[in-house]
Design an enzyme around this catalytic site. Structure first.
Site, PDB file in Angstrom:
ATOM      1  N   ASN A  64       1.973  -3.442   8.468  1.00 15.37           N
ATOM      2  CA  ASN A  64       2.454  -2.094   8.159  1.00 15.37           C
ATOM      3  C   ASN A  64       2.333  -1.304   9.464  1.00 15.37           C
ATOM      4  O   ASN A  64       1.253  -0.888   9.843  1.00 15.37           O
ATOM      5  CB  ASN A  64       1.573  -1.508   7.050  1.00 15.37           C
ATOM      6  CG  ASN A  64       2.013  -0.121   6.647  1.00 15.37           C
ATOM      7  OD1 ASN A  64       2.941   0.449   7.236  1.00 15.37           O
ATOM      8  ND2 ASN A  64       1.355   0.440   5.652  1.00 15.37           N
ATOM      9  N   ARG A 103       6.107  -4.301   5.835  1.00 12.69           N
ATOM     10  CA  ARG A 103       6.399  -3.162   4.972  1.00 12.69           C
ATOM     11  C   ARG A 103       7.439  -2.313   5.694  1.00 12.69           C
ATOM     12  O   ARG A 103       7.250  -1.942   6.851  1.00 12.69           O
ATOM     13  CB  ARG A 103       5.139  -2.351   4.732  1.00 12.69           C
ATOM     14  CG  ARG A 103       5.439  -1.129   3.916  1.00 12.69           C
ATOM     15  CD  ARG A 103       4.258  -0.207   3.785  1.00 12.69           C
ATOM     16  NE  ARG A 103       4.685   0.977   3.061  1.00 12.69           N
ATOM     17  CZ  ARG A 103       4.191   2.197   3.274  1.00 12.69           C
ATOM     18  NH1 ARG A 103       3.269   2.371   4.183  1.00 12.69           N
ATOM     19  NH2 ARG A 103       4.625   3.204   2.583  1.00 12.69           N
ATOM     20  N   HIS A 130       6.752   4.225  -2.857  1.00 14.39           N
ATOM     21  CA  HIS A 130       5.611   3.508  -3.473  1.00 14.39           C
ATOM     22  C   HIS A 130       6.097   2.369  -4.375  1.00 14.39           C
ATOM     23  O   HIS A 130       5.374   1.935  -5.274  1.00 14.39           O
ATOM     24  CB  HIS A 130       4.757   4.454  -4.355  1.00 14.39           C
ATOM     25  CG  HIS A 130       3.905   5.428  -3.602  1.00 14.39           C
ATOM     26  ND1 HIS A 130       3.602   6.660  -4.111  1.00 14.39           N
ATOM     27  CD2 HIS A 130       3.271   5.345  -2.414  1.00 14.39           C
ATOM     28  CE1 HIS A 130       2.822   7.323  -3.252  1.00 14.39           C
ATOM     29  NE2 HIS A 130       2.617   6.543  -2.217  1.00 14.39           N
ATOM     30  N   ARG A 182       0.885  17.436   0.334  1.00 14.70           N
ATOM     31  CA  ARG A 182       2.300  17.724   0.044  1.00 14.70           C
ATOM     32  C   ARG A 182       2.425  18.527  -1.250  1.00 14.70           C
ATOM     33  O   ARG A 182       1.699  18.268  -2.207  1.00 14.70           O
ATOM     34  CB  ARG A 182       3.089  16.426  -0.103  1.00 14.70           C
ATOM     35  CG  ARG A 182       3.309  15.715   1.206  1.00 14.70           C
ATOM     36  CD  ARG A 182       4.070  14.414   0.999  1.00 14.70           C
ATOM     37  NE  ARG A 182       3.436  13.346   1.752  1.00 14.70           N
ATOM     38  CZ  ARG A 182       3.489  12.059   1.441  1.00 14.70           C
ATOM     39  NH1 ARG A 182       4.158  11.662   0.382  1.00 14.70           N
ATOM     40  NH2 ARG A 182       2.874  11.171   2.174  1.00 14.70           N
ATOM     41  N   GLU A 195      -0.595  -3.809  -2.620  1.00 12.94           N
ATOM     42  CA  GLU A 195       0.753  -3.891  -2.062  1.00 12.94           C
ATOM     43  C   GLU A 195       0.887  -5.045  -1.069  1.00 12.94           C
ATOM     44  O   GLU A 195       1.922  -5.703  -1.018  1.00 12.94           O
ATOM     45  CB  GLU A 195       1.091  -2.566  -1.366  1.00 12.94           C
ATOM     46  CG  GLU A 195       1.230  -1.433  -2.375  1.00 12.94           C
ATOM     47  CD  GLU A 195       1.047  -0.060  -1.763  1.00 12.94           C
ATOM     48  OE1 GLU A 195       2.060   0.531  -1.377  1.00 12.94           O
ATOM     49  OE2 GLU A 195      -0.091   0.416  -1.659  1.00 12.94           O
TER      50      GLU A 195
END
Ligand code: ADP
Length: 427
Positions: free
Chosen positions: A7, A99, A189, A250, A395
Site C-alpha cells: 500500500n 492496493r 473501503h 472529515r 484487507e
C-alpha cells in the site's frame, strides 16, 4: 506462494508478506510472514516490522524514494534477521498485490497488471489525484526492484461498489457533469466491506444470494455499505471519501452551499475549504480536541466535556441514520456488521449506534457486545430479527488472495472493462 502486499502512500509504504495459494485459501490456512510500514520516506525513514512471532523491530535509514524503500525492505526480508526461512532470495517472492485507491468505472474487479492496465490506472488519476499517482509509483518500483516479469495485481478500493445501480450512483446535478467528468458516486473501503461480507457468509453458512447486510467500516475514515444478494447496492462515500458518515477529521455529508459560504465568511479559497472539510472537521472539528475516538471516549468518562459528548453523538446519530436509510433502500437486511478500529474495539460506540433500533428487530446483547473486542462475534440476542456482528477486517489478506486468484486465472478481467453499458449511460 509468497505474496507481498503493498500500500504505497506519498511518504509511506505499508506492507505484508503472506504465504497463500488456492488450497490454503480454500482451507483458510493463509499465513502472515511479516508486516509493517516504512514512514517518512524522502528523508530519515522509520521502518517498523512485526515478525511472524509478533516481535516488533524498528530501524531508521535514509531512504530517498519508494524504490529505495522497497529495496531496503526486500533486502531485510531475505536476510537471516527476518527469520523467514521460506524467503531466502528475490525469487521466493512470487507476486505482488497492490492496493490501488481508484479504479473509476474501468475496473470492477481485481486485475493482473499489464501496460494497458497501468494506463487505465493513470486515466483514473483525475478521480484520486492524491492517491493513484503514489499507487502507480509503487507498481513501477516493484518492476524496478524485481524486474518486469514478476506478476503484479491491482486491487481497487472502488471495485466492490461497481455493482451500485445508476439510481444510487448518480448525483442530481446536470447529466453532462457525469458524461464529461465522470462525476458520480464511486464508494471506497471496498476491500474491507467485501472481506467482512465474505466472512459473514462463512460464519452464517449462507450463499452470496442470501447475503443482505449493512457493513460499517469505522476507522479514521468511515463508510457504510448496503449489500444485497452479496453485492454493494449503495454506499455512504461518494465521488471522494469525503461524503457520508462523520469521520476522524472529515465532515461527511454537508449542505454543498456551506462551501461557498465558508469561503466567503472566512476568506478562504475553495481549496482551503476542501482541506478544512477533509482535515479539520469530523470528530476533531466538533470536539476541538482530537480525531481519536479512544481519547474522546476517555475524555467523556473523565470530564464529561460537552463538545466531546456532542461529537460522539453526531458520529453515532449519523451512522444510525444511514442504517435507517439503507434498510429502506434494501427492503430490510439480516445483519449489521461493524469493523475498523472503532467498529472492532468500541462496545460503547456500537451500543450508541444501535440504540433505539428495536423497532427494526435489533436487540443488542450487552455481554456479547462487551466481549467482542477485535474478534468475530454476534453481538445481538439469538431472537433478534436484525442481527449485529463484529468482524475484524483484513484487507491485506483479501489483496493477497485476489492476487493468487488473478494469477491462477480463477477470476477476473485481463483488461480494463470499458463497459458498453456505462459508455451508453454517458451518452
Ligand atoms: P485507519 O482508518 O487509519 O486504518 P483504524 O481502523 O486503525 O484507522 O481506526 C482508528 C480509530 O479507531 C481511531 O479513532 C481510534 O481511536 C479508534 N480506536 C482504536 N481502538 C479503540 C478503542 N479501544 N476504543 C475506541 N476507539 C478505538
Amino acid at each position: 506462494m509468497n505474496i507481498l502486499v503493498l500500500n504505497s502512500g506519498s511518504s509511506s509504504l505499508k506492507f505484508q508478506l503472506i504465504a497463500t495459494d488456492v488450497d490454503r485459501i480454500a482451507q483458510e490456512r493463509d499465513e502472515r510472514l511479516c508486516r509493517g510500514q516504512i514512514e517518512r520516506i524522502g528523508g530519515e525513514a522509520i521502518i517498523v516490522i512485526e515478525t511472524r512471532d509478533k516481535e516488533h523491530k524498528k530501524f531508521t535509514a535514509s531512504l530517498p524514494d519508494i524504490s529505495a524503500s522497497l529495496e531496503y525492505l526486500v533486502r531485510w526480508i531475505v536476510s537471516d534477521e527476518s527469520e523467514i526461512p521460506e524467503v531466502r532470495a528475490l525469487a521466493d517472492i512470487h507476486a505482488v498485490g497492490n492496493r490501488v485507491v481508484h479504479g473509476g468505472e474501468l475496473f470492477a474487479e481485481s486485475i493482473l497488471i499489464t501496460d494497458e492496465v497501468l494506463k487505465g490506472i493513470e486515466e483514473c488519476i483525475d478521480l484520486a489525484p492524491l492517491h493513484n499517482p503514489n499507487n502507480i509509483k509503487g507498481i513501477l518500483a516493484v518492476r524496478q526492484v524485481f524486474g518486469p516479469k514478476l506478476p503484479q495485481v491491482a486491487v481497487f478500493d472502488t471495485s466492490f461498489h461497481q455493482s451500485i445501480p445508476e439510481h444510487a450512483f448518480l448525483y442530481a446535478v446536470p447529466y453532462h457533469l457525469y458524461r464529461r467528468h465522470h462525476i458520480r458516486r464511486y464508494g471506497f473501503h471496498g476491500t474491507s466491506h467485501r472481506y467482512v461480507t465474505d466472512r459473514y457468509r462463512s460464519i452464517r453458512g449462507v450463499t452470496r444470494e442470501q447475503t443482505h447486510v449493512i457493513t460499517f467500516h469505522l476507522g479514521n475514515g468511515c463508510s457504510a455499505t448496503a449489500i444485497r444478494n452479496g453485492c454493494s447496492v449503495d454506499t455512504s462515500m461518494g465521488m471522494t471519501p469525503l461524503e457520508g458518515l462523520v469521520m476522524g477529521t472529515r465532515s461527511g455529508d454537508i449542505d454543498p452551499a456551506i462551501v461557498n459560504l465558508t469561503a466567503t465568511k472566512e476568506g478562504l479559497s475553495l481549496h482551503e475549504v476542501e482541506a478544512l472539510l477533509n482535515t479539520q472537521s469530523g470528530l476533531l472539528g466538533i470536539s476541538g480536541l482530537t480525531n481519536d475516538m479512544r481519547v474522546l471516549l476517555q475524555e467523556l468518562e473523565d470530564h464529561d466535556d460537552r463538545r466531546v459528548r456532542v461529537a460522539i453523538e453526531v458520529f453515532c446519530y449519523r451512522a444510525r441514520k444511514y442504517i435507517g436509510a439503507f434498510l429502506a433502500c434494501m427492503g430490510g437486511a439480516d445483519a449489521i456488521i461493524f469493523t475498523g478500529g472503532i467498529g472492532e474495539n468500541s462496545p460503547s460506540i456500537r451500543q450508541r449506534i444501535c440504540q433505539g433500533l428495536e423497532w427494526a428487530g435489533l436487540k443488542l446483547d450487552k455481554d456479547r457486545n462487551e466481549e467482542a473486542i477485535r474478534l468475530e462475534k454476534q453481538i445481538t440476542t439469538d431472537d433478534s430479527a436484525l442481527h449485529a456482528f463484529v468482524i475484524p477486517t483484513d484487507e491485506e489478506l483479501l489483496i493477497a488472495r485476489d492476487t493468487v486468484r488473478c494469477i491462477e486465472g480463477n477470476t477476473v478481467a485481463s483488461q480494463p472493462q470499458r463497459s458498453s453499458k456505462l459508455e451508453e449511460l454517458r451518452t
